[in-house]
Design an enzyme around this catalytic site. Sequence first.
Site, mmCIF file in Angstrom:
data_model
loop_
_atom_site.group_PDB
_atom_site.id
_atom_site.type_symbol
_atom_site.label_atom_id
_atom_site.label_comp_id
_atom_site.label_asym_id
_atom_site.label_seq_id
_atom_site.Cartn_x
_atom_site.Cartn_y
_atom_site.Cartn_z
ATOM 1 N N GLY A 14 1.240 -1.740 -0.527
ATOM 2 C CA GLY A 14 0.098 0.408 0.236
ATOM 3 C C GLY A 14 0.515 1.304 0.425
ATOM 4 O O GLY A 14 2.185 1.166 0.237
ATOM 5 N N ASN A 36 -2.965 -8.663 0.439
ATOM 6 C CA ASN A 36 -3.915 -9.331 -0.697
ATOM 7 C C ASN A 36 -4.291 -8.613 -1.887
ATOM 8 O O ASN A 36 -5.006 -8.268 -3.073
ATOM 9 C CB ASN A 36 -4.926 -9.354 0.181
ATOM 10 C CG ASN A 36 -6.207 -8.237 0.138
ATOM 11 O OD1 ASN A 36 -5.693 -7.242 -0.147
ATOM 12 N ND2 ASN A 36 -7.404 -7.992 0.499
ATOM 13 N N GLY A 40 -3.619 -2.403 -2.812
ATOM 14 C CA GLY A 40 -2.161 -2.038 -3.002
ATOM 15 C C GLY A 40 -1.742 -2.761 -4.437
ATOM 16 O O GLY A 40 -2.740 -3.381 -4.883
ATOM 17 N N VAL A 61 -4.868 -11.207 5.667
ATOM 18 C CA VAL A 61 -5.029 -10.908 7.101
ATOM 19 C C VAL A 61 -5.369 -11.806 7.980
ATOM 20 O O VAL A 61 -5.900 -11.778 9.091
ATOM 21 C CB VAL A 61 -4.604 -9.978 7.343
ATOM 22 C CG1 VAL A 61 -3.044 -9.081 7.094
ATOM 23 C CG2 VAL A 61 -4.929 -8.748 7.556
ATOM 24 N N LEU A 75 -0.141 -3.052 8.936
ATOM 25 C CA LEU A 75 -0.918 -2.595 8.150
ATOM 26 C C LEU A 75 -2.284 -2.616 7.604
ATOM 27 O O LEU A 75 -2.351 -1.706 6.666
ATOM 28 C CB LEU A 75 0.267 -1.517 7.238
ATOM 29 C CG LEU A 75 1.678 -0.182 7.955
ATOM 30 C CD1 LEU A 75 1.936 -0.845 8.966
ATOM 31 C CD2 LEU A 75 2.195 0.624 6.871
ATOM 32 N N LYS A 93 -13.331 -6.861 10.141
ATOM 33 C CA LYS A 93 -13.066 -8.386 9.326
ATOM 34 C C LYS A 93 -11.244 -8.163 8.959
ATOM 35 O O LYS A 93 -10.577 -9.022 10.411
ATOM 36 C CB LYS A 93 -13.313 -9.214 8.524
ATOM 37 C CG LYS A 93 -14.894 -9.859 9.024
ATOM 38 C CD LYS A 93 -14.419 -10.649 7.936
ATOM 39 C CE LYS A 93 -16.188 -11.543 8.266
ATOM 40 N NZ LYS A 93 -16.342 -12.337 7.200
ATOM 41 N N THR A 94 -10.724 -7.438 8.702
ATOM 42 C CA THR A 94 -9.378 -7.315 8.167
ATOM 43 C C THR A 94 -8.789 -6.875 9.672
ATOM 44 O O THR A 94 -7.431 -7.254 10.157
ATOM 45 C CB THR A 94 -9.245 -6.387 7.035
ATOM 46 O OG1 THR A 94 -9.173 -6.431 5.829
ATOM 47 C CG2 THR A 94 -7.773 -5.755 6.907
ATOM 48 N N ASN A 101 -4.341 -12.145 14.460
ATOM 49 C CA ASN A 101 -3.444 -12.793 13.394
ATOM 50 C C ASN A 101 -1.782 -12.240 13.909
ATOM 51 O O ASN A 101 -1.182 -13.260 14.454
ATOM 52 C CB ASN A 101 -4.395 -13.738 12.041
ATOM 53 C CG ASN A 101 -5.101 -14.040 12.357
ATOM 54 O OD1 ASN A 101 -5.438 -14.768 12.702
ATOM 55 N ND2 ASN A 101 -6.047 -14.002 11.315
ATOM 56 N N TYR A 147 -14.856 1.804 9.582
ATOM 57 C CA TYR A 147 -12.845 1.613 10.036
ATOM 58 C C TYR A 147 -12.633 2.051 11.510
ATOM 59 O O TYR A 147 -11.997 1.751 12.453
ATOM 60 C CB TYR A 147 -12.332 2.564 8.928
ATOM 61 C CG TYR A 147 -11.103 3.135 9.147
ATOM 62 C CD1 TYR A 147 -10.531 2.071 8.614
ATOM 63 C CD2 TYR A 147 -11.113 4.742 9.521
ATOM 64 C CE1 TYR A 147 -8.956 2.706 7.630
ATOM 65 C CE2 TYR A 147 -9.749 5.153 9.484
ATOM 66 C CZ TYR A 147 -8.433 3.570 8.347
ATOM 67 O OH TYR A 147 -7.278 4.560 8.781
#
Length: 312
Positions: A14, A36, A40, A61, A75, A93-94, A101, A147
Amino acid sequence: MGGRMRILVTGGAGFLGSHLCERLIADGHEVICLDNFFTGRKQDIASLLGNPSFELVRHDVIDPYKYEVDQIYNLACPASPPHYQYNPIKTIKTSVMGAINCLGLAKRLKARVFQASTSEVYGDPQVHPQPESYWGNVNPIGKRSCYDEGKRCAETLFFDYHRENKVDIRVVRIFNTYGPRMHEADGRVVSNFIVQALKGEDITVYGDGSQTRSFCYVDNLIEGFVRVMAQTETVGPINLGNPGEFTMNELAELTLKLVGGRSKIVHKRLPADDPKQRRPDISLAKRLLKWEPNVPLEEGLKRTIADFRKRL
Ligand code: NAD
Ligand code: UDP
């Protein structure tokens, strides 16, 4: 710690991640970049792809991962409002599963782990400027919540893993950052205004343009990241940003002056929950990291405009 390390950067392809990967490699480290490619782009890390110290992994992630590394920078997360609102459930979720994780991995490896948190944890702040001690004013059910609340929950997870499992965390609250390599279609204000001015299109100020933001040049921010990771005085949270504060009208006029051209400034509807003001109190970073941004907005914009001119 010290010397050459193997460092994992999630979201490394990114805008901020690509600058961070470059910096870490320039400092002599080995980097595993995990991304993913939601926002990015491979082209942004193209200069690193042939480098034996750099490894690129396509991975989300949300799913667990395992690498033997000395440090982790987390990040991964879309940062621009149009991108994070595109699939809000995925965004939260991210942030949340991504934090679990990477903290699980850091715990197993006893690795220092960095969280890219955000000034959005302060929401539409009623305390100005914002010190780290301020708890914020966040709408839990609005369009920005996926967010803001995702990032707040990630901070909670970082501090719980720290308290419960002694994970060596560093949490940084990043204020609006800009610079070369921002995507043309990123949707954040600096890149929008530059692209519009360069193309001679209308410059779209949302609302009456009196809302403020503080803009930090990317190189200054990345220096702050590295200093936060190198010190042992605090786990954070620590604000990183440029305390210069500008209205969106001022930013539009400055961009127009620097780009030149015939664009007109027009006003569009203000998005819901758009924070009215934003300025970091960086006393902590100044004291503990001896860090302070030294690229003023006008200078940083000139460098960013030069980069966009080459690309457009
Ligand atoms: P960006 O959108 O350019 O980069 C985010 C990167 O994360 C992209 O490469 C994207 O593909 C990747 N990503 C997204 N979801 C992923 C997933 N589920 N799995 C793996 N990779 C995923 O944004 P940025 O400006 O570089 O922001 C980087 C981080 O810094 C984000 O966590 C953001 O919240 C934080 N931050 C940025 C700013 C800013 O002004 N730039 C301000 C506050 C916080
Ligand atoms: N904004 C604007 N025109 C644009 C994009 C954004 O006036 O084309 C405004 C937006 O409403 C907000 C500020 O600029 O008040 C910063 O927006 P951005 O999306 O860059 O970041 P954030 O709101 O997350 O700080």
